[in-house]
Motif scaffolding. Structure first.
Motif, short mmCIF file in Angstrom:
data_model
loop_
_atom_site.label_atom_id
_atom_site.label_comp_id
_atom_site.label_asym_id
_atom_site.label_seq_id
_atom_site.Cartn_x
_atom_site.Cartn_y
_atom_site.Cartn_z
N ILE A 23 6.97 12.96 5.14
CA ILE A 23 7.09 11.59 4.64
C ILE A 23 6.49 10.59 5.62
O ILE A 23 6.00 9.54 5.21
CB ILE A 23 8.58 11.26 4.39
CG1 ILE A 23 9.15 12.23 3.35
CG2 ILE A 23 8.76 9.83 3.92
CD1 ILE A 23 10.65 12.10 3.16
N SER A 24 6.49 10.92 6.91
CA SER A 24 6.02 9.95 7.90
C SER A 24 4.55 9.62 7.75
O SER A 24 4.10 8.57 8.23
CB SER A 24 6.28 10.49 9.32
OG SER A 24 5.35 11.49 9.67
N ILE A 25 3.77 10.47 7.08
CA ILE A 25 2.35 10.17 6.88
C ILE A 25 2.18 8.88 6.09
O ILE A 25 1.26 8.10 6.33
CB ILE A 25 1.64 11.35 6.20
CG1 ILE A 25 1.52 12.53 7.17
CG2 ILE A 25 0.25 10.95 5.70
CD1 ILE A 25 0.84 13.74 6.60
N LEU A 26 3.07 8.65 5.12
CA LEU A 26 3.00 7.43 4.33
C LEU A 26 3.13 6.21 5.22
O LEU A 26 2.46 5.19 5.01
CB LEU A 26 4.09 7.43 3.26
CG LEU A 26 4.03 8.57 2.23
CD1 LEU A 26 5.25 8.53 1.32
CD2 LEU A 26 2.75 8.49 1.42
N LEU A 27 4.01 6.29 6.23
CA LEU A 27 4.18 5.19 7.16
C LEU A 27 2.98 5.08 8.09
O LEU A 27 2.46 3.98 8.33
CB LEU A 27 5.47 5.39 7.97
CG LEU A 27 5.77 4.34 9.03
CD1 LEU A 27 5.95 2.97 8.41
CD2 LEU A 27 7.03 4.72 9.81
N ALA A 78 -1.20 2.02 9.34
CA ALA A 78 -1.92 1.57 10.53
C ALA A 78 -3.42 1.44 10.30
O ALA A 78 -4.14 0.92 11.16
CB ALA A 78 -1.66 2.52 11.69
N SER A 79 -3.90 1.92 9.16
CA SER A 79 -5.36 1.95 8.92
C SER A 79 -5.99 0.56 8.99
O SER A 79 -7.14 0.42 9.40
CB SER A 79 -5.66 2.59 7.56
OG SER A 79 -5.05 1.87 6.52
N SER A 80 -5.24 -0.47 8.63
CA SER A 80 -5.83 -1.82 8.61
C SER A 80 -5.82 -2.51 9.96
O SER A 80 -6.45 -3.56 10.12
CB SER A 80 -5.08 -2.69 7.58
OG SER A 80 -3.72 -2.84 7.94
N VAL A 81 -5.11 -1.94 10.95
CA VAL A 81 -5.09 -2.57 12.28
C VAL A 81 -5.68 -1.69 13.36
O VAL A 81 -6.00 -2.18 14.45
CB VAL A 81 -3.63 -2.95 12.67
CG1 VAL A 81 -3.07 -3.98 11.71
CG2 VAL A 81 -2.74 -1.72 12.73
N ALA A 82 -5.87 -0.41 13.07
CA ALA A 82 -6.30 0.52 14.11
C ALA A 82 -7.70 0.24 14.62
O ALA A 82 -8.03 0.53 15.78
CB ALA A 82 -6.22 1.96 13.58
N SER A 84 0.83 -1.21 0.00
CA SER A 84 0.00 0.00 0.00
C SER A 84 0.85 1.25 0.00
O SER A 84 0.54 2.24 -0.67
CB SER A 84 -0.94 -0.01 1.22
OG SER A 84 -0.20 -0.07 2.43
N MET A 85 1.97 1.23 0.75
CA MET A 85 2.84 2.40 0.78
C MET A 85 3.49 2.62 -0.58
O MET A 85 3.56 3.75 -1.08
CB MET A 85 3.92 2.25 1.85
CG MET A 85 4.83 3.48 1.95
SD MET A 85 6.19 3.28 3.14
CE MET A 85 5.28 3.21 4.66
N GLY A 86 3.98 1.54 -1.19
CA GLY A 86 4.60 1.67 -2.50
C GLY A 86 3.64 2.21 -3.54
O GLY A 86 3.99 3.10 -4.33
N PRO A 110 8.06 -4.74 6.15
CA PRO A 110 7.29 -4.57 7.38
C PRO A 110 5.86 -4.14 7.05
O PRO A 110 5.64 -3.24 6.24
CB PRO A 110 8.04 -3.46 8.14
CG PRO A 110 9.42 -3.49 7.57
CD PRO A 110 9.27 -3.90 6.14
N GLY A 111 4.89 -4.78 7.66
CA GLY A 111 3.49 -4.49 7.39
C GLY A 111 2.84 -3.71 8.52
O GLY A 111 3.50 -3.31 9.48
N PRO A 112 1.54 -3.48 8.43
CA PRO A 112 0.84 -2.68 9.44
C PRO A 112 0.84 -3.30 10.82
O PRO A 112 0.68 -2.60 11.82
CB PRO A 112 -0.58 -2.59 8.88
CG PRO A 112 -0.71 -3.73 7.92
CD PRO A 112 0.65 -3.92 7.32
N GLU A 113 1.08 -4.62 10.91
CA GLU A 113 1.05 -5.28 12.22
C GLU A 113 2.15 -4.79 13.14
O GLU A 113 2.07 -4.98 14.37
CB GLU A 113 1.15 -6.79 12.04
CG GLU A 113 2.45 -7.30 11.46
CD GLU A 113 2.50 -7.21 9.94
OE1 GLU A 113 3.56 -7.53 9.37
OE2 GLU A 113 1.48 -6.82 9.33
#
Length: 538
Positions: free
Chosen positions: A364-368, A372-376, A94-96, A286-289
């Motif tokens: 740039i940190s917003i992309l990272l 979290a949207s999929s685990v929040a 998703s980030m890419g 690294p994924g959202p987990e």
């Protein structure tokens, strides 16, 4: 060309190289107003390999000096040290896709469409070339005959960047002015104490392993054990993305010499080794987990210490109900999460949906954070009640926590931001979030000339090469500041020695130091004051 234009184009080019974007196929069409200039990819290749400038490329002589031209050649030819598999995995993440889509808004195909698909194809193909992935290789593999580059769009982006930079600098200047009134404190200047020097307590380093809470594997944790017989306070240090448990060795040793038991776990997925494995094609990105796993690592380490204490494995009892946590960047997020900050689901969903339609961002940190949207929304409560004070250095906060999440913290917090941090910029990621804290025991420190890397101890090898411009002044010159700041804060709020609080003073901490860095410290800030700082500069 203005310096700002050169800076933004340079940042853009760097991001293109770092995130594996591209420019053109056979011809690059540079559109500006009603004019279009064409550059042959072959001419660009000749320039990159030999330095020869064709008549077409000579237009760059008007905007690029010799030094800039040499940097462009290096950018075109420098290979990306990552396997084709890992590059493809990143592009599919998703980030890419988010990054490629944003660049695709102004790097377009023959018919003027978003170039995201073409970029993705070119990157994947160029990564398989014998010399590895280079920007020039991506240009050569870009589908179609012509790449459309919209300079009008780039100018608009630069204008937006300029406004953001202007407002951010206004806020930083205002905070620096407010902090000056609290710099001098004659009372503490007449009662000096040693904060930056090592303490007198002997300590011993050991390495344990803990069971990763979500992965079927173990991870190392270094512990620094003071050789004392009295009950011992505990500090946990959480490293950032691409770092490891050695990054803050200098700080762990300092705190241990002053009588703290220090634990430094390695967060496997986001450690230097974890990223190296990904780049080598041996592990997924690294994924959202990791937004869940990192705070759980802290809890697991504290549980491990409790078990070992029951077996009397330490020379003195550990005070595990009053723990301090310090973290940097992703580790700053981790410290805030175990300290009580909660996911702001509505903020994450709203901001990250809007960000898909944005072309570029200085943050740039917003992309990272949007990962979290999929685990929040899974109802995780990451608060560990044993944690009673936190230091967050360059933390990422604005989207993942937002105002609602930051306001949930009820324990003492010290946040540190760098005035020249381009990874997690101080204004959106530390200054605004500091104003959202409702706990009265809070402190904001701005490190003048500080970057995202100013407190990091360089490892033996860098997994992700960082340009010197992003590292800033020699980091070792900032280490004494962090030693003093952390010792004062934890003495006051973990040991309950409130007599140390007056020493949390910029003038005192900076005295007798010859350093390019400067400190500004405030303990209150409202959103109205931030708005006032912006309006006063207009």
């Amino acid at each position: 060309m203005t310096k700002l234009l050169q800076l933004c184009l340079g940042i853009g080019s760097g991001l293109i190289a770092t995130t594996h974007s591209a420019l053109a196929a056979e011809t690059i069409a540079l559109r500006y107003n009603i004019s279009t200039a064409f550059i042959s990819v072959q001419d660009l290749e000749t320039f990159a390999k030999t330095g020869d400038v064709s008549p077409i490329l000579s237009i760059y002589g008007k905007v690029l000096n010799v030094e800039d031209a040499e940097k462009l050649r290096q950018l075109l030819l420098t290979p990306m040290t990552a396997s084709p598999w890992s590059i493809q995995q990143f592009n599919n993440s998703s980030m890419g896709m988010n990054i490629l889509t944003r660049f695709g808004n102004f790097i377009q195909t023959d018919n003027g469409e978003n170039g995201v698909t073409a970029l993705k194809t070119a990157i994947n193909q160029a990564s398989k070339l014998p010399g590895g992935l280079t920007l020039l290789g991506v240009l050569q593999k870009f589908p179609g005959e012509t790449l459309q580059f919209d300079i009008n769009f780039a100018v608009d982006v630069i204008r937006d960047f300029s406004q953001v930079i202007y407002e951010d600098q206004s806020i930083i200047n205002w905070i620096n002015q407010q902090a000056k009134t609290k710099t001098d404190n004659p009372a503490i200047n007449n009662q000096p104490i040693q904060l930056k020097e090592a303490g007198t307590i002997q300590w011993k380093k050991e390495t344990f392993t803990y069971q990763h809470s979500q992965l079927n594997t173990t991870s190392p944790v270094d512990v620094y054990i003071p050789q004392i017989s009295t009950p011992t306070p505990v500090i946990v240090i959480s490293h950032g993305l691409g770092s490891d448990r050695t990054t803050f060795t200098y700080l762990a040793e300092h705190l241990a010499s002053h009588g703290y038991f220090v634990a430094v776990p390695e967060h496997l997925e986001t450690s230097a080794n974890g990223l190296a494995n990904f780049l080598a094609g041996n592990a997924p990105p690294p994924g959202p987990e990791v937004f869940i796993n990192r705070p759980l690592d802290i809890t697991t380490v504290l549980n491990l210490l409790e078990e070992k204490q029951k077996k009397s494995e330490f020379p003195a009892p550990l005070l595990l109900n009053n723990v301090g946590v310090l973290g940097q960047s992703y580790g700053g997020y981790t410290a805030l999460a175990v300290g009580g900050a909660g996911f702001n689901i509505s903020k994450i969903n709203q901001e990250c949906e809007q960000s898909k339609n944005r072309q570029l961002t200085l943050n740039i940190s917003i992309l990272l954070q949007c990962q979290a949207s999929s685990v929040a929304n899974k109802g995780y409560n990451l608060r560990d009640e044993r944690v009673q004070a936190i230091i967050a250095i360059n933390p990422i906060t604005s989207v993942v926590f937002g105002q609602e999440g930051m306001s949930q913290i009820e324990i003492p917090v010290l946040m540190i931001g760098g005035s020249d941090d381009y990874i997690a910029p101080a204004v959106p990621e530390q200054i605004y979030p500091f104003s959202w804290l409702t706990n009265p025991n809070k402190y904001l420190i701005l490190l003048g000339q500080g970057t995202h890397f100013s407190f990091l101890e360089p490892g033996e090898k860098s997994v992700l090469p960082v340009p010197p411009e992003l590292i800033g002044p020699e980091p070792e010159l900032a280490f004494p500041y962090l030693k003093a700041i952390s010792l004062v804060f934890f003495n006051a709020y973990i040991r309950n020695q409130t007599e140390y609080l007056p020493y949390l003073n910029a003038g005192y901490i900076q005295r007798q130091e010859t350093s390019p860095f400067s400190l500004s410290i405030v303990n209150s800030l409202t959103q109205d004051e931030i708005k006032s700082a912006i309006s006063q500069r207009r």
